[in-house]
Motif scaffolding. Structure first.
Motif, PDB file in Angstrom:
ATOM      1  N   VAL A  35     -47.672  44.051 -18.035  1.00  0.00           N
ATOM      2  CA  VAL A  35     -48.273  43.588 -16.652  1.00  0.00           C
ATOM      3  C   VAL A  35     -48.590  44.957 -15.938  1.00  0.00           C
ATOM      4  O   VAL A  35     -47.437  45.717 -15.691  1.00  0.00           O
ATOM      5  CB  VAL A  35     -47.334  43.089 -16.232  1.00  0.00           C
ATOM      6  CG1 VAL A  35     -48.038  42.696 -14.647  1.00  0.00           C
ATOM      7  CG2 VAL A  35     -47.049  41.560 -16.762  1.00  0.00           C
ATOM      8  N   VAL A  36     -49.810  45.163 -15.537  1.00  0.00           N
ATOM      9  CA  VAL A  36     -50.189  46.084 -14.707  1.00  0.00           C
ATOM     10  C   VAL A  36     -50.461  45.741 -13.367  1.00  0.00           C
ATOM     11  O   VAL A  36     -51.366  44.799 -12.988  1.00  0.00           O
ATOM     12  CB  VAL A  36     -51.531  46.982 -15.236  1.00  0.00           C
ATOM     13  CG1 VAL A  36     -52.031  48.128 -14.396  1.00  0.00           C
ATOM     14  CG2 VAL A  36     -51.305  47.388 -16.709  1.00  0.00           C
ATOM     15  N   PHE A  94     -43.602  51.218  -1.015  1.00  0.00           N
ATOM     16  CA  PHE A  94     -43.803  50.085  -0.745  1.00  0.00           C
ATOM     17  C   PHE A  94     -44.604  49.554  -1.651  1.00  0.00           C
ATOM     18  O   PHE A  94     -45.357  48.292  -1.512  1.00  0.00           O
ATOM     19  CB  PHE A  94     -44.430  49.983   0.518  1.00  0.00           C
ATOM     20  CG  PHE A  94     -45.434  50.883   1.128  1.00  0.00           C
ATOM     21  CD1 PHE A  94     -46.280  51.372   0.269  1.00  0.00           C
ATOM     22  CD2 PHE A  94     -45.607  51.118   2.391  1.00  0.00           C
ATOM     23  CE1 PHE A  94     -47.402  52.451   0.690  1.00  0.00           C
ATOM     24  CE2 PHE A  94     -46.566  52.039   2.803  1.00  0.00           C
ATOM     25  CZ  PHE A  94     -47.433  52.719   2.126  1.00  0.00           C
ATOM     26  N   ALA A  95     -45.089  50.271  -2.650  1.00  0.00           N
ATOM     27  CA  ALA A  95     -45.886  49.804  -3.765  1.00  0.00           C
ATOM     28  C   ALA A  95     -45.098  49.004  -4.836  1.00  0.00           C
ATOM     29  O   ALA A  95     -45.695  48.033  -5.602  1.00  0.00           O
ATOM     30  CB  ALA A  95     -46.579  50.998  -4.590  1.00  0.00           C
ATOM     31  N   GLY A 100     -43.115  44.371  -8.172  1.00  0.00           N
ATOM     32  CA  GLY A 100     -42.057  43.484  -8.876  1.00  0.00           C
ATOM     33  C   GLY A 100     -42.076  42.044  -8.608  1.00  0.00           C
ATOM     34  O   GLY A 100     -41.604  41.328  -9.658  1.00  0.00           O
ATOM     35  N   LYS A 101     -42.431  41.580  -7.326  1.00  0.00           N
ATOM     36  CA  LYS A 101     -42.824  40.168  -7.194  1.00  0.00           C
ATOM     37  C   LYS A 101     -43.912  39.572  -8.261  1.00  0.00           C
ATOM     38  O   LYS A 101     -43.531  38.507  -8.774  1.00  0.00           O
ATOM     39  CB  LYS A 101     -43.526  40.027  -5.726  1.00  0.00           C
ATOM     40  CG  LYS A 101     -43.602  38.632  -5.334  1.00  0.00           C
ATOM     41  CD  LYS A 101     -44.016  38.686  -3.914  1.00  0.00           C
ATOM     42  CE  LYS A 101     -44.688  37.192  -3.166  1.00  0.00           C
ATOM     43  NZ  LYS A 101     -45.775  36.982  -3.685  1.00  0.00           N
ATOM     44  N   ARG A 102     -44.887  40.303  -8.529  1.00  0.00           N
ATOM     45  CA  ARG A 102     -46.018  39.884  -9.579  1.00  0.00           C
ATOM     46  C   ARG A 102     -45.240  39.574 -10.853  1.00  0.00           C
ATOM     47  O   ARG A 102     -45.562  38.861 -11.656  1.00  0.00           O
ATOM     48  CB  ARG A 102     -47.184  40.545  -9.488  1.00  0.00           C
ATOM     49  CG  ARG A 102     -48.451  39.934 -10.081  1.00  0.00           C
ATOM     50  CD  ARG A 102     -48.603  38.513  -9.716  1.00  0.00           C
ATOM     51  NE  ARG A 102     -49.648  37.905 -10.538  1.00  0.00           N
ATOM     52  CZ  ARG A 102     -49.624  36.582 -10.896  1.00  0.00           C
ATOM     53  NH1 ARG A 102     -48.512  35.951 -10.449  1.00  0.00           N
ATOM     54  NH2 ARG A 102     -50.606  35.957 -11.420  1.00  0.00           N
ATOM     55  N   ALA A 132     -36.490  43.609  -6.247  1.00  0.00           N
ATOM     56  CA  ALA A 132     -37.643  42.625  -6.236  1.00  0.00           C
ATOM     57  C   ALA A 132     -37.396  41.470  -7.044  1.00  0.00           C
ATOM     58  O   ALA A 132     -37.646  40.439  -6.706  1.00  0.00           O
ATOM     59  CB  ALA A 132     -39.028  43.333  -6.282  1.00  0.00           C
ATOM     60  N   VAL A 133     -36.839  41.767  -8.387  1.00  0.00           N
ATOM     61  CA  VAL A 133     -36.823  40.844  -9.406  1.00  0.00           C
ATOM     62  C   VAL A 133     -35.457  39.794  -8.775  1.00  0.00           C
ATOM     63  O   VAL A 133     -35.663  38.631  -9.153  1.00  0.00           O
ATOM     64  CB  VAL A 133     -36.319  41.474 -10.572  1.00  0.00           C
ATOM     65  CG1 VAL A 133     -35.696  40.257 -11.498  1.00  0.00           C
ATOM     66  CG2 VAL A 133     -37.557  42.256 -11.199  1.00  0.00           C
TER      67      VAL A 133
END
Length: 407
Positions: A35-36, A94-95, A100-102, A132-133
């Motif tokens: 996942v990119v 903040f990136a 992580g959410k996606r 985030a996970v």
């Protein structure tokens, strides 16, 4: 090792994640889905899907997150004036939460039983990804190869890749650790690990000119803000992504936003890095300048305290926390009157204010003038000073009394 059937990997195509696909398959025999998160790294996305598949991934998602990144992460952080340790504009920090959410969203949709990242056990990004996970899939297993594999250095990673004919775009000589997105480009490692070494700016800079190569003539720009959000450049209304791209070009040409710093990492050690943030540096300066005329003294001073904490939360990967959300609510309230235009002069790394206006300006020339006015009675200041200095007066009189008493 615990058995996993399907693993979602945070993939960038860099050295770490290029070899991790092979490593996961060798050690777990699992399916790997790459996942990119596209947060504006542009040229680094070219050929990534093909590369991921060729090196063993069953599929590769390339998710365009740029607009969300700007509107939901970058702009709220600018509104807060959040800067880590007075220098770092949080480009990598903040990136990570949005990526992580996606990752979690795709992992759940794919029925994966683990998420993997290529962050080292020494860095901040491992914390940012994993928090985030935890925020969206608290029971999801996380694989961090750097914490468990036998590879000890980037040189050994290169050897691993060469042994397995995994294509990589770096060599032993160009082995800087970099992170690039729409907002910035960071450089770490090699000669930068010694703080006594001057960065080889003519070799490492990619977004910016060196000071020596910047134009000898100043560039003027005008930025328009509405409620703390930049909405127009030089009279042209543009979306956030386009605005930052344009400012990166203008700022880069003028050598704006080159930062060399030794920062305090979350894990406890100090780390030296060079950051290029041309457009972001301009936006922070313009926003802060506009607040000078739009915010009252008490709000402005208190907001500086909030900015420090906000920056720490972002740096530490605590974006998805009640405190960050609460601070953002405070910041949003303060931005209701931060509307207006700021004119800036850019010259060889410098940003100079060249004028600003706002319909909500609290600056009153009538009150502030050195000339004659009809609204301010200068005699009033004597009583103000007497009351303001009363504690000092009382303390001084007490000292006199003690001195007379021989104490």
């Amino acid at each position: 090792m615990k058995k996993f059937n399907k693993v979602v990997l945070a993939y960038s195509g860099g050295l770490d994640t290029s070899i991790i696909i092979s490593w996961l398959k060798e050690n777990y025999g699992c399916e790997v889905i790459a996942v990119v998160g596209n947060v504006g790294q542009k040229d680094e996305l070219i050929g990534l899907e093909e590369k991921a598949i060729k090196t063993g991934a069953s599929k590769c998602y390339i998710e365009d997150l740029t607009s969300e990144f700007v509107n939901d992460y970058i702009f709220p952080t600018i509104q807060a004036n959040a800067i880590y340790e007075g220098k770092y504009l949080l480009g990598t920090s903040f990136a990570r939460p949005i990526i992580g959410k996606r990752l979690v969203e795709i992992a759940l949709a794919e029925g994966a039983d683990a998420i993997c990242h290529g962050c080292t056990g020494k860095g901040n990004d491992q914390v940012r990804f994993e928090l985030a996970v935890k925020a969206f899939a608290p029971d999801m297993d996380i694989i961090a190869p750097w914490r468990i594999w036998d590879i000890k250095s980037r040189e050994e990673e290169i050897e691993y890749a060469l042994d397995r004919k995994i294509p990589i775009s770096i060599s032993y000589e160009t082995n800087y650790s970099k992170d690039k997105n729409l907002w910035h480009l960071s450089h770490e490692g090699l000669d930068l690990e010694d703080p006594n070494n001057e960065p080889k700016y003519d070799k490492i800079l990619e977004l910016s000119n060196t000071l020596e190569n910047a134009p000898d003539k100043a560039t003027y720009i005008t930025l328009k803000f509405e409620k703390g959000i930049p909405v127009a450049l030089n009279g042209e209304e543009v979306d956030g992504v386009t605005l930052i791209e344009k400012l990166n070009k203008i700022g880069g040409e003028n050598a704006i936003g080159i930062i060399d710093m030794v920062e305090n990492r979350l894990v406890g050690m100090k780390s030296r890095g060079v950051y290029e943030t041309p457009g972001g540096t301009i936006l922070y300066r313009a926003h802060k300048d506009l607040e000078e005329i739009c915010l009252d003294k008490e709000t402005s001073h208190y907001k500086e305290l909030v900015a420090l904490k906000f920056a720490e939360l972002v740096y530490n990967g605590q974006w998805f926390t009640p405190l960050r959300e609460a601070l953002s609510a405070f910041v949003s309230k303060t931005q209701e009157t931060v509307t207006g235009e700021v004119k800036l002069k850019l010259y060889k790394g410098n940003i100079i204010n060249a004028g600003m206006t706002s319909p909500y300006s609290l600056y009153s020339e009538e009150y502030a003038t050195f000339g004659e006015d009809a609204v301010y009675d200068q005699k009033d200041s004597a009583g103000f000073i007497n009351l303001f200095g009363l504690p000092i007066t009382v303390k001084a009189k007490m000292n006199e009394a003690l001195k007379k008493a021989g104490k």
